[in-house]
Design a protein around this motif. Structure first.
Motif, PDB file in Angstrom:
ATOM      1  N   TYR B  94       0.821  -1.202   0.000  1.00 48.80           N
ATOM      2  CA  TYR B  94       0.000   0.000   0.000  1.00 48.80           C
ATOM      3  C   TYR B  94       0.860   1.259   0.000  1.00 48.80           C
ATOM      4  N   PRO B  99       0.578   5.745  -6.230  1.00 46.20           N
ATOM      5  CA  PRO B  99      -0.872   5.664  -6.405  1.00 46.20           C
ATOM      6  C   PRO B  99      -1.373   6.277  -7.719  1.00 46.20           C
ATOM      7  N   ARG B 145      -5.031   1.650  -6.335  1.00 48.19           N
ATOM      8  CA  ARG B 145      -6.109   1.638  -5.341  1.00 48.19           C
ATOM      9  C   ARG B 145      -7.239   0.690  -5.713  1.00 48.19           C
TER      10      ARG B 145
END
Lengths: 322, 287
Positions: B94, B99, B145
């Motif tokens: 993550y 992103p 995401r």
């Protein structure tokens, strides 16, 4: 008949309309007796933390809860905010996963541990004396001096002990531990667990221990509930869970866990864990299950009693996963 | 004489007064798998970061495929050549993926940087890499995401494999994943090692994992090698008290955490009085 310490009956929690129309936990029933350690095991999105937090009336914002939720007979869902605050202070307390994120970094350890005591009217002197005892009981050296220190001066393991001390301050009968050792090193985990289980036994507290680690749950708890996609899929004794897992998900988890004593390499469960809002109709695990039949996706299997275990699987009688 | 994929001698790194890594040596044969085990503060992450060049050792030698990389890299070509040989997959998928960059662009980036390819060649190679880790077109177009943790870690592996490295460092690469997903990723990694002959360094705190992923193991305690040898032998008959403590710490039925806590304190006291030394020479990793 004595009342159960914690009784959850058919609990359903729905998120506020607009975020998701479907519930995030559905029909969850579980109980914890006085002095009993109970495990609640699941992967991401299983709803284990939501279930655990709901016991203190902590729901996601705007969520609606229905069903029965009682601590020592008192109904959490209809409780007044004042009574609920008392309950959190005295009767039931929570140990969170990450002590660094749950303890105010700007305030001293002493403030954290005495907060609940002071709020319930204990004198400052009395509260500090009590806090010192508590810090000592969780193995913090020089507890008097520790009261004046700040969270950043402690390691993760030490800070988790502080959190346990804080949780015990009000003399609760019920401890809710939400992955309390997940952020810790393995040897630190052992140490924190030994403190937790010793105090739980000494003080005859009931404990709901939430974890993703089946081995850990089985090592600590008498009984274990396994959750998948917002529902309980299996409940049985820790012993039985390992020797005779009944639900394909439970046996899948066991097979996926790398084990020291076994030559068999860990075997993954295909697909990924889903949350209840993503789950298809019928059995939420069916899409990942090697034993699924067409009927599995039609009906949602309820929990049934089989040989002392509760299992939510249509084929539970035929399948025993040794 | 066999040439090692990775050869490390007497590595040392200090941060101020703190000795993070002290006298660590190891070897890894091509296509082999070595686990570096330890807890926070053991120096395992610092060691891994020195191997890939994110930290410079104070002293000691690191050779990948026989080429020394202990000194600073001179020039872009040398830096790129070093990067091609050894790649790393980080713990938290993550945090480790940008992103804003699609999966396809993420995997193409190292290809563009390291190889002179036409865009058609690059796309073909990208699809091959993604297929290798079990991702398809749908995932290629997605931003991180939209992906699950397991899928993201597959992207990180594909990207790391893009340069066809000799050695892949996996820094707790499965620790953040659900256990059912972790096993899938371990399967994938085993398959890739079999097919490509890349060598692995697994950095982990989980000894139960070591048995299934590594041929050899190196146990670090407070920056030093406590014990090393074939994983099977070390796990079956650990010689250093710290290795035993790590083994006992794994939760199992009949677990006695109070005893582990006592052993841990005893070990800490003993170490304060007498710094740890390797227990046995006969088991030093030689494969």
């Amino acid at each position: 008949m004595t009342t159960r310490l914690l009784e959850i009956e058919n609990l359903t929690v729905r998120l506020a309309a607009g975020q998701a129309a479907r519930p995030i936990i559905d029909g969850v029933s579980l109980h914890v007796e006085h002095g009993e350690a109970v495990g609640l095991v699941g992967e991401s999105g299983s709803g284990k933390s939501v279930t655990c937090r709901s016991v203190l009336g902590l729901f996601p914002e705007g969520a609606e809860a229905a069903g029965g939720l009682r601590v020592d007979g008192a109904d959490i869902l209809t409780m007044s905010p004042t009574r609920l605050r008392d309950l959190r202070r005295r009767d039931a307390s929570m140990i969170f996963q990450d002590p660094r994120a749950s303890i105010n970094p700007l305030r001293r350890i002493g403030d954290f541990v005495t907060e609940g005591l002071r709020a319930s009217g204990v004198s400052r002197k009395g509260a500090l004396d009590r806090a010192e005892e508590l810090l000592e009981s969780v193995g913090i050296r020089a507890p008097r001096a520790a009261l004046r220190r700040y969270p950043h001066e402690f390691s993760g393991g030490m800070l988790q002990r502080v959190m346990i001390a804080g949780a015990l301050a009000g003399g609760p009968r019920l401890l809710l531990a939400d992955e309390p050792t997940t952020a810790l090193d393995v040897t630190t985990q052992a140490e924190v667990v030994s403190i937790l289980t010793r105090l739980q036994a000494e003080r005859d507290m009931g404990m709901l221990f939430v974890t993703h680690d089946l081995e850990l749950a089985a090592a600590i708890c008498d009984r274990v509930y396994v959750m998948y996609a917002g529902r309980i899929v299996e409940a049985q004794s820790a012993e039985g869970l390992f020797s005779r897992p009944r639900h394909p998900y439970t046996s899948g988890l066991l097979a996926a866990t790398p084990r020291l004593e076994s030559d068999r390499p860990p075997h993954g469960v295909p697909g990924r864990p889903v949350s209840l809002s993503e789950a298809p109709s019928g059995c939420a695990f069916a899409a990942r299950c090697a034993h699924a039949r067409p009927g599995c996706t039609e009906h949602e299997p309820g929990l049934r009693e089989i040989d002392g275990a509760q299992v939510a699987c249509l084929r539970a009688e035929e399948l025993i996963h040794d | 004489m066999t040439e090692y994929a990775l050869e490390v001698e007497n590595l040392r790194k200090t941060f101020g007064d703190h000795v993070a890594v002290d006298d660590v040596s190891l070897t890894l044969r091509p296509g082999g798998s070595l686990a570096i085990v330890g807890e926070s503060g053991s120096g395992k992450t610092t060691t891994a970061r020195m191997l890939v060049g994110l930290e410079r050792p104070d002293s000691g030698r690191i050779r990948v495929a026989g080429r020394d990389r202990s000194g600073a890299a001179r020039g872009r070509a040398t830096r790129l050549a070093r990067a091609r040989e050894i790649q790393m997959v980080f713990q938290d998928p993550y945090l480790s993926l940008d992103p804003r960059v699609t999966v396809a662009a993420c995997v193409e980036e190292p290809l563009r940087l390291h190889f002179a390819m036409t865009s058609a060649e690059r796309r073909a190679r990208r699809d091959e890499l993604l297929a290798r880790v079990g991702l398809g077109e749908r995932e290629a177009d997605a931003l991180p995401r939209r992906l699950s943790g397991g899928q993201r870690q597959r992207v990180a592996i594909a990207r790391a494999l893009a340069t066809e490295p000799k050695v892949l460092i996996l820094d707790e690469a499965t620790a953040a994943l659900d256990v059912s997903i972790q096993a899938q990723i371990l399967d994938l990694l085993a398959e890739i090692r079999r097919d490509t002959g890349v060598a692995y360094v697994f950095v982990t705190h989980n000894l139960a994992l070591v048995r299934h992923v590594a041929d050899d193991v190196l146990v670090l305690y407070r920056g030093r090698v406590a014990e090393s040898g074939p994983a099977r032998d070390v796990l079956a008959a650990p010689e250093h008290p710290y290795t035993r403590l790590l083994l006992h710490s794994l939760p199992h039925r009949g677990w006695d955490p109070a005893r582990i806590a006592a052993d841990r304190r005893a070990l800490a006291t003993a170490t304060r009085e007498r710094p740890p030394a390797p227990t046995s020479e006969k088991r030093s990793v030689t494969s």
